[in-house]
Design a protein around this motif. Structure first.
Motif, PDB file in Angstrom:
ATOM      1  N   LYS A  62       0.845  -1.204   0.000  1.00  0.00           N
ATOM      2  CA  LYS A  62       0.000   0.000   0.000  1.00  0.00           C
ATOM      3  C   LYS A  62       0.875   1.247   0.000  1.00  0.00           C
ATOM      4  N   MET A  63       1.874   1.263   0.879  1.00  0.00           N
ATOM      5  CA  MET A  63       2.748   2.441   0.953  1.00  0.00           C
ATOM      6  C   MET A  63       3.433   2.695  -0.386  1.00  0.00           C
ATOM      7  N   ILE A  64       3.909   1.619  -1.006  1.00  0.00           N
ATOM      8  CA  ILE A  64       4.636   1.747  -2.272  1.00  0.00           C
ATOM      9  C   ILE A  64       3.704   2.238  -3.384  1.00  0.00           C
ATOM     10  N   ASN A  65       2.564   1.554  -3.560  1.00  0.00           N
ATOM     11  CA  ASN A  65       1.665   1.884  -4.679  1.00  0.00           C
ATOM     12  C   ASN A  65       0.919   3.194  -4.473  1.00  0.00           C
ATOM     13  N   GLU A  66       0.440   3.416  -3.253  1.00  0.00           N
ATOM     14  CA  GLU A  66      -0.346   4.630  -2.998  1.00  0.00           C
ATOM     15  C   GLU A  66       0.522   5.889  -3.089  1.00  0.00           C
ATOM     16  N   THR A  67       1.767   5.799  -2.625  1.00  0.00           N
ATOM     17  CA  THR A  67       2.668   6.956  -2.703  1.00  0.00           C
ATOM     18  C   THR A  67       2.838   7.395  -4.154  1.00  0.00           C
ATOM     19  N   LYS A  68       3.050   6.415  -5.033  1.00  0.00           N
ATOM     20  CA  LYS A  68       3.236   6.746  -6.461  1.00  0.00           C
ATOM     21  C   LYS A  68       1.965   7.364  -7.046  1.00  0.00           C
ATOM     22  N   LYS A  69       0.798   6.799  -6.686  1.00  0.00           N
ATOM     23  CA  LYS A  69      -0.464   7.313  -7.246  1.00  0.00           C
ATOM     24  C   LYS A  69      -0.759   8.734  -6.740  1.00  0.00           C
ATOM     25  N   ILE A  70      -0.638   8.952  -5.430  1.00  0.00           N
ATOM     26  CA  ILE A  70      -0.972  10.272  -4.863  1.00  0.00           C
ATOM     27  C   ILE A  70      -0.040  11.346  -5.405  1.00  0.00           C
ATOM     28  N   MET A  71       1.257  11.003  -5.518  1.00  0.00           N
ATOM     29  CA  MET A  71       2.244  11.985  -5.950  1.00  0.00           C
ATOM     30  C   MET A  71       2.349  12.061  -7.478  1.00  0.00           C
ATOM     31  N   HIS A  72       1.544  11.304  -8.197  1.00  0.00           N
ATOM     32  CA  HIS A  72       1.627  11.247  -9.660  1.00  0.00           C
ATOM     33  C   HIS A  72       3.067  10.996 -10.086  1.00  0.00           C
ATOM     34  N   ALA A  73       3.651   9.958  -9.527  1.00  0.00           N
ATOM     35  CA  ALA A  73       5.082   9.715  -9.764  1.00  0.00           C
ATOM     36  C   ALA A  73       5.326   8.222  -9.940  1.00  0.00           C
ATOM     37  N   GLU A  74       4.876   7.695 -11.072  1.00  0.00           N
ATOM     38  CA  GLU A  74       5.054   6.264 -11.341  1.00  0.00           C
ATOM     39  C   GLU A  74       6.524   5.864 -11.346  1.00  0.00           C
ATOM     40  N   GLU A  75       7.384   6.803 -11.718  1.00  0.00           N
ATOM     41  CA  GLU A  75       8.805   6.499 -11.854  1.00  0.00           C
ATOM     42  C   GLU A  75       9.559   6.597 -10.528  1.00  0.00           C
ATOM     43  N   LEU A  76       8.885   7.106  -9.484  1.00  0.00           N
ATOM     44  CA  LEU A  76       9.539   7.258  -8.181  1.00  0.00           C
ATOM     45  C   LEU A  76       9.865   5.877  -7.609  1.00  0.00           C
ATOM     46  N   SER A  77      11.087   5.716  -7.109  1.00  0.00           N
ATOM     47  CA  SER A  77      11.490   4.463  -6.472  1.00  0.00           C
ATOM     48  C   SER A  77      11.065   4.513  -5.000  1.00  0.00           C
ATOM     49  N   VAL A  78      10.174   3.597  -4.597  1.00  0.00           N
ATOM     50  CA  VAL A  78       9.669   3.596  -3.214  1.00  0.00           C
ATOM     51  C   VAL A  78       9.839   2.211  -2.608  1.00  0.00           C
ATOM     52  N   ALA A  79      10.423   2.146  -1.423  1.00  0.00           N
ATOM     53  CA  ALA A  79      10.568   0.874  -0.712  1.00  0.00           C
ATOM     54  C   ALA A  79      10.060   1.067   0.710  1.00  0.00           C
ATOM     55  N   ALA A  80       9.417   0.022   1.261  1.00  0.00           N
ATOM     56  CA  ALA A  80       8.850   0.150   2.603  1.00  0.00           C
ATOM     57  C   ALA A  80       9.025  -1.126   3.407  1.00  0.00           C
ATOM     58  N   THR A  81       9.332  -0.965   4.688  1.00  0.00           N
ATOM     59  CA  THR A  81       9.311  -2.055   5.669  1.00  0.00           C
ATOM     60  C   THR A  81       8.414  -1.573   6.804  1.00  0.00           C
ATOM     61  N   CYS A  82       7.349  -2.321   7.086  1.00  0.00           N
ATOM     62  CA  CYS A  82       6.355  -1.854   8.060  1.00  0.00           C
ATOM     63  C   CYS A  82       6.371  -2.710   9.321  1.00  0.00           C
ATOM     64  N   VAL A  83       6.444  -2.058  10.461  1.00  0.00           N
ATOM     65  CA  VAL A  83       6.624  -2.752  11.733  1.00  0.00           C
ATOM     66  C   VAL A  83       5.612  -2.244  12.758  1.00  0.00           C
ATOM     67  N   ARG A  84       4.922  -3.175  13.416  1.00  0.00           N
ATOM     68  CA  ARG A  84       3.967  -2.825  14.460  1.00  0.00           C
ATOM     69  C   ARG A  84       4.695  -2.776  15.800  1.00  0.00           C
ATOM     70  N   LEU A  85       4.393  -1.754  16.610  1.00  0.00           N
ATOM     71  CA  LEU A  85       5.113  -1.557  17.871  1.00  0.00           C
ATOM     72  C   LEU A  85       4.157  -1.289  19.023  1.00  0.00           C
ATOM     73  N   PRO A  86       4.646  -1.468  20.258  1.00  0.00           N
ATOM     74  CA  PRO A  86       3.758  -1.331  21.411  1.00  0.00           C
ATOM     75  C   PRO A  86       3.518   0.112  21.840  1.00  0.00           C
TER      76      PRO A  86
END
Lengths: 347, 347
Positions: free
Chosen positions: A220-244
């Motif tokens: 979601k972070m990867i795909n939505e970032t590109k769509k919202i920013m109109h930046a298909e070519e933007l390189s986006v990587a994400a690691t998501c971690v749940r914390l207390p």
């Protein structure tokens, strides 16, 4: 001023509750407020502007005469009822992932792409919480200096997984203090095969795993970032971690800008003047954003801005925001306000 | 088998306690064990191999006849007494940052650079906890495919800040459960100007801020990684965050390897066969490392291995290890065992 018939679907959920509170706080121009939920929660009473409103079960008939429907009851409910609400003439702002990547549905963070609202065909999608706060902070930087790549590691609060996850953390903290065995039934993902303690732990899984080894939250972070920013070519990587912790997500974000020679001060200046952002970045007095301090606030807080020591155009940021407000309820209400401002909502 | 007179300096600290336990567990060839501390803790009795040993105050005379001195009582104590111990003929393994970046002092993680032990001139430095687990996981990857850059965001346990920080988290969790005001006196950094709650929070500050906007912990990770891996040209970036769990640090690590076309399976194969590493990476059964599961274990756990979706040679990893064991006490005892194995310790 025009007033509107507004429905909130999922009014008893972690986000729904905040939406109702914000509609009141913002003095949203409401003719009639209808609160909808599943059968299970129907009958509950909620106070709004001094009146008690009884929550009704959502059905196909619920959306007659509704001008604006704010959905926050899970993807299945949105898929089932949002098209119905649109057929009844309502504009839908949907807080689930049901329509976010649909090409016909604008995915909007007002500070980033409010113009996309013009293109709506009945449904507007509210992005994922962890995406919203990141793009809000990155947009002014992209506008000023260009943006080539983004690598984010998240530190996410349990409230992103709903009220049951909040209760689970509270329960486990109590079990720990009372020297009882810690029991896990909800996190990391309600309905997934295994559950692990979140209290005094870190779980590198938010939402279900996809075939490519990424979790759905990461995709979601990867795909939505590109769509919202109109930046298909933007390189986006994400690691998501749940914390207390209960509220507000934090993000350690590495970016590379296009323009050479950018300094920390350049980034500060851009963020200081950006809409919806509060810069908290003064190491000499230990000033930086934290989840506890950001909770209950509508803005996105940015600190720890510093240039990479090896990469010419690399910059590190620490971005924190209330996942239930800017990450969900506030962005939804903001979209609703923008719809009125732009004459895109009729009654 | 030869036996040695061993001193542990800082025997009552979070790491010192673990060192004494490991010396017993590993059946380390000890002739006589001397436990040293500050005046404050002197007189405390500690059980070792069935005998009660009284902790003595460290003085200049403490190191007569000592063959091996393991220091873990803070940088000031090491600077004061380590040279004295060396003068008395002891080999020092120092767990503080006092000598780590000294060119004459080898900085050693046995799985990575045990050959550097040969160069010691009396003192060997044990690296920073968050650095140790990262280089242990990255070394076999570097050997197999080359390594160009590293970007790490850490998720660090409170025990890295000592026993007082552990007590502070416990106290704050209790205050929260009892609906009391949460009070902070230790974290993020004992002795710094401000203190913030760590329970149900995230603090993007570990150790003091440096003039360049980075914290000392971040600079340790950057500089020590290059020194241990003999890779001055390696691009290393770090963001270090303290979180509300007791033991084991986690790290979200992005790397770029030199060799093209590397797959996740290639990385798995290398890690499966690497010394000191346990691969825990099966998303289909939600198998990945967590701080709670890694605590009390000597190994470095790696999971969430996946290729970057945009960058050809980019790979993401999630690395977890017990910060008091491999991150401190176990690496120290491992170095001591290697010294014997290599004939570098005399009695």
């Amino acid at each position: 001023m025009e007033k509107y018939n507004v429905a909130v679907v999922g009014a008893t959920g972690a986000v729904g509750e905040k939406i109702v509170k914000l509609l009141e706080e913002r003095d949203f121009p409401i003719k009639q407020l209808k609160l909808l939920s599943s059968k299970r929660s129907a009958g509950t009473k909620v106070k709004f502007n001094g009146e008690m409103i009884t929550i009704e079960e959502a059905t196909d008939d619920s959306f007659q005469d509704i001008d604006l429907a704010l959905f926050s009851a899970g993807g299945t409910v949105s898929k089932r009822f949002a098209p119905e609400a649109v057929r009844c003439g309502a504009v839908v702002v949907d807080n689930t992932s049901a329509f976010r990547m649909d090409e016909k549905v604008p995915l909007v963070v007002p500070e980033v792409n409010e113009d996309d609202l013009q293109l709506h065909q009945g449904i507007i999608a509210n992005p994922n919480c962890s995406t919203i706060q990141m793009v809000t902070a990155l947009k002014p930087i992209k506008d000023a200096f260009g943006l080539k790549r983004v690598i984010v590691s998240t530190y996410q609060a349990v409230s992103g997984a709903g009220n049951q996850a909040v209760e689970e953390l509270r329960k486990q903290a109590k079990q720990f203090i009372n020297n009882e065995e810690i029991t896990a039934e909800i996190l990391p993902v309600k309905g997934d095969k295994h559950h692990y303690p979140i209290a005094f732990n870190a779980l590198p899984q938010i939402d279900l795993f996809q075939d490519n080894g990424y979790t759905l939250e990461e995709m979601k972070m990867i795909n939505e970032t590109k769509k919202i920013m109109h930046a298909e070519e933007l390189s986006v990587a994400a690691t998501c971690v749940r914390l207390p912790f209960f509220t507000s997500h934090a993000e350690s974000v590495y970016i590379e800008v296009e323009q050479d020679g950018i300094t920390t001060v350049d980034i500060w200046k851009v963020l200081e003047n950006a809409e919806g952002i509060i810069l908290q970045d003064n190491p000499s007095i230990q000033n930086y954003p934290t989840p506890i301090a950001a909770s209950g606030k509508k803005e996105v807080f940015v600190g720890r801005v510093r240039k990479d020591l090896d990469q010419q155009n690399g910059i590190h940021l620490w971005i924190v925001s209330d996942n239930l407000l800017k990450g969900a309820a506030w962005n939804t209400v903001q979209i609703a306000e923008k719809l009125i401002e732009k004459g895109l909502l009729s009654n």
